[in-house]
Design a protein around this motif. Sequence first.
Motif, PDB file in Angstrom:
ATOM      1  N   MET A   1       6.103  11.123   3.356  1.00 59.47           N
ATOM      2  CA  MET A   1       4.799  11.460   2.783  1.00 59.47           C
ATOM      3  C   MET A   1       4.198  12.678   3.470  1.00 59.47           C
ATOM      4  O   MET A   1       3.514  13.491   2.824  1.00 59.47           O
ATOM      5  CB  MET A   1       3.850  10.257   2.883  1.00 59.47           C
ATOM      6  N   LYS A   2       4.445  12.845   4.739  1.00 57.74           N
ATOM      7  CA  LYS A   2       3.947  14.033   5.443  1.00 57.74           C
ATOM      8  C   LYS A   2       4.608  15.286   4.883  1.00 57.74           C
ATOM      9  O   LYS A   2       3.967  16.336   4.720  1.00 57.74           O
ATOM     10  CB  LYS A   2       4.220  13.907   6.935  1.00 57.74           C
TER      11      LYS A   2
ATOM     12  N   VAL B   1       4.188  11.127  -5.584  1.00 62.63           N
ATOM     13  CA  VAL B   1       5.325  11.655  -6.335  1.00 62.63           C
ATOM     14  C   VAL B   1       4.875  12.167  -7.705  1.00 62.63           C
ATOM     15  O   VAL B   1       5.360  13.205  -8.191  1.00 62.63           O
ATOM     16  CB  VAL B   1       6.406  10.568  -6.487  1.00 62.63           C
ATOM     17  N   LYS B   2       3.938  11.461  -8.335  1.00 62.97           N
ATOM     18  CA  LYS B   2       3.431  11.903  -9.642  1.00 62.97           C
ATOM     19  C   LYS B   2       2.729  13.250  -9.523  1.00 62.97           C
ATOM     20  O   LYS B   2       2.903  14.143 -10.377  1.00 62.97           O
ATOM     21  CB  LYS B   2       2.481  10.848 -10.205  1.00 62.97           C
ATOM     22  N   ALA B   3       1.933  13.425  -8.464  1.00 67.09           N
ATOM     23  CA  ALA B   3       1.241  14.698  -8.268  1.00 67.09           C
ATOM     24  C   ALA B   3       2.237  15.822  -7.986  1.00 67.09           C
ATOM     25  O   ALA B   3       2.096  16.954  -8.503  1.00 67.09           O
ATOM     26  CB  ALA B   3       0.245  14.569  -7.120  1.00 67.09           C
ATOM     27  N   ALA B   4       3.256  15.515  -7.184  1.00 74.78           N
ATOM     28  CA  ALA B   4       4.264  16.531  -6.853  1.00 74.78           C
ATOM     29  C   ALA B   4       5.051  16.941  -8.091  1.00 74.78           C
ATOM     30  O   ALA B   4       5.376  18.133  -8.277  1.00 74.78           O
ATOM     31  CB  ALA B   4       5.200  16.001  -5.771  1.00 74.78           C
ATOM     32  N   ALA B   5       5.367  15.987  -8.944  1.00 78.04           N
ATOM     33  CA  ALA B   5       6.116  16.299 -10.168  1.00 78.04           C
ATOM     34  C   ALA B   5       5.285  17.167 -11.102  1.00 78.04           C
ATOM     35  O   ALA B   5       5.806  18.107 -11.738  1.00 78.04           O
ATOM     36  CB  ALA B   5       6.522  15.009 -10.865  1.00 78.04           C
TER      37      ALA B   5
ATOM     38  N   TYR C   1      -4.318  10.808  -6.435  1.00 77.72           N
ATOM     39  CA  TYR C   1      -3.603  10.539  -5.185  1.00 77.72           C
ATOM     40  C   TYR C   1      -4.528  10.682  -3.974  1.00 77.72           C
ATOM     41  O   TYR C   1      -4.579   9.814  -3.096  1.00 77.72           O
ATOM     42  CB  TYR C   1      -2.413  11.489  -5.053  1.00 77.72           C
ATOM     43  N   ARG C   2      -5.290  11.740  -3.933  1.00 78.57           N
ATOM     44  CA  ARG C   2      -6.133  12.005  -2.762  1.00 78.57           C
ATOM     45  C   ARG C   2      -7.320  11.046  -2.680  1.00 78.57           C
ATOM     46  O   ARG C   2      -7.722  10.640  -1.584  1.00 78.57           O
ATOM     47  CB  ARG C   2      -6.625  13.454  -2.799  1.00 78.57           C
ATOM     48  N   SER C   3      -7.857  10.659  -3.822  1.00 78.92           N
ATOM     49  CA  SER C   3      -9.028   9.760  -3.803  1.00 78.92           C
ATOM     50  C   SER C   3      -8.658   8.332  -3.436  1.00 78.92           C
ATOM     51  O   SER C   3      -9.492   7.576  -2.937  1.00 78.92           O
ATOM     52  CB  SER C   3      -9.725   9.769  -5.168  1.00 78.92           C
ATOM     53  N   ALA C   4      -7.405   7.940  -3.684  1.00 80.78           N
ATOM     54  CA  ALA C   4      -6.984   6.573  -3.354  1.00 80.78           C
ATOM     55  C   ALA C   4      -6.950   6.342  -1.852  1.00 80.78           C
ATOM     56  O   ALA C   4      -7.181   5.222  -1.380  1.00 80.78           O
ATOM     57  CB  ALA C   4      -5.610   6.295  -3.959  1.00 80.78           C
TER      58      ALA C   4
ATOM     59  N   GLU D   1       0.834  -1.206   0.000  1.00 75.66           N
ATOM     60  CA  GLU D   1       0.000   0.000   0.000  1.00 75.66           C
ATOM     61  C   GLU D   1       0.870   1.258   0.000  1.00 75.66           C
ATOM     62  O   GLU D   1       0.580   2.231  -0.708  1.00 75.66           O
ATOM     63  CB  GLU D   1      -0.918   0.010   1.223  1.00 75.66           C
ATOM     64  N   CYS D   2       1.931   1.225   0.790  1.00 76.62           N
ATOM     65  CA  CYS D   2       2.825   2.379   0.876  1.00 76.62           C
ATOM     66  C   CYS D   2       3.499   2.653  -0.463  1.00 76.62           C
ATOM     67  O   CYS D   2       3.603   3.803  -0.898  1.00 76.62           O
ATOM     68  CB  CYS D   2       3.868   2.125   1.962  1.00 76.62           C
ATOM     69  N   ARG D   3       3.944   1.604  -1.113  1.00 74.89           N
ATOM     70  CA  ARG D   3       4.620   1.767  -2.405  1.00 74.89           C
ATOM     71  C   ARG D   3       3.674   2.418  -3.419  1.00 74.89           C
ATOM     72  O   ARG D   3       4.068   3.319  -4.173  1.00 74.89           O
ATOM     73  CB  ARG D   3       5.095   0.411  -2.911  1.00 74.89           C
ATOM     74  N   SER D   4       2.414   1.963  -3.432  1.00 76.16           N
ATOM     75  CA  SER D   4       1.431   2.522  -4.356  1.00 76.16           C
ATOM     76  C   SER D   4       1.110   3.976  -4.008  1.00 76.16           C
ATOM     77  O   SER D   4       1.003   4.838  -4.900  1.00 76.16           O
ATOM     78  CB  SER D   4       0.159   1.671  -4.312  1.00 76.16           C
ATOM     79  N   ALA D   5       0.970   4.264  -2.713  1.00 80.00           N
ATOM     80  CA  ALA D   5       0.652   5.629  -2.286  1.00 80.00           C
ATOM     81  C   ALA D   5       1.780   6.592  -2.625  1.00 80.00           C
ATOM     82  O   ALA D   5       1.546   7.712  -3.105  1.00 80.00           O
ATOM     83  CB  ALA D   5       0.376   5.643  -0.785  1.00 80.00           C
ATOM     84  N   TRP D   6       2.999   6.154  -2.395  1.00 76.45           N
ATOM     85  CA  TRP D   6       4.151   7.010  -2.681  1.00 76.45           C
ATOM     86  C   TRP D   6       4.253   7.310  -4.176  1.00 76.45           C
ATOM     87  O   TRP D   6       4.539   8.455  -4.567  1.00 76.45           O
ATOM     88  CB  TRP D   6       5.428   6.334  -2.188  1.00 76.45           C
TER      89      TRP D   6
END
Length: 264
Positions: free
Chosen positions: A193-194, A106-110, A164-167, A97-102
Amino acid sequence: MTQEPGTRRERRELERQARGPAAAVAIVVVALLVLGGAVWFGKDLFVGSPTAAPLAPATTAAQTTTSPPATSQPTTEATVSETPTPTVDPVAAAVDECRSAWARQVKAAAAASTALREWDAHLDIMNDLQAGKISLAKAKKDWAPTTAKAPQHIAAFHSADRTYRSAEQRCALPENAPTGDEAKALSTCAASMKVVDGILAKARAAVEPWETHLKDQSHFKAGGITAIRAEALWRSLWQKGLKRNPPYFRAVAAGAKATCPIAG
């Protein structure tokens, strides 16, 4: 006158003759009675009356058929066996779950970085124009590359951010999880992530005046607003950008070392 028989012998003969017909009749009557009785009794033997007891059936040997014992037949149905429920490792599940969330974060931040770098460059050109460092013609020429793909880049940021937020996936260490390398990695990812969440929050605020300015420019080119109104709106958004962009870029610089060891 009738002449009486003279001798005894003659009288007997006369009496015998007189009894002949009567005796014959009596014999016939008796014979008929005997025959009738026989017929009556014979009738009961073969017909039977409603009140007569039924004749007992002839005794026969008992015909008992003994069925052979049932034998088990081979079944053609497949034997269904219960599949044991696999035990889920809570730490392994948390790592996935963490790997998917990260990856989503990262995609949103980029995407935010791409959009806001263009906006920051656009603001810098306005700064140089207002400072008298460049002419208006130079400013217009330099602004063109910053706006060429800006709407698509802003849309890409919003899309990635929504995904990202909806997941609603996070990096978190399960309760009572054993210590180890994966547990340490999860803790590091959770802290990172924080940091990136803080960057994204500032990115959402910073991109808003940039998106509004691009829409205003489109309205101006389409004749929806006057040049004076367009300039007034632009100067207001320029000042708003100067206030919101620096906090975003400071957050990016502070979070440059944010990392997730389990990222795929």
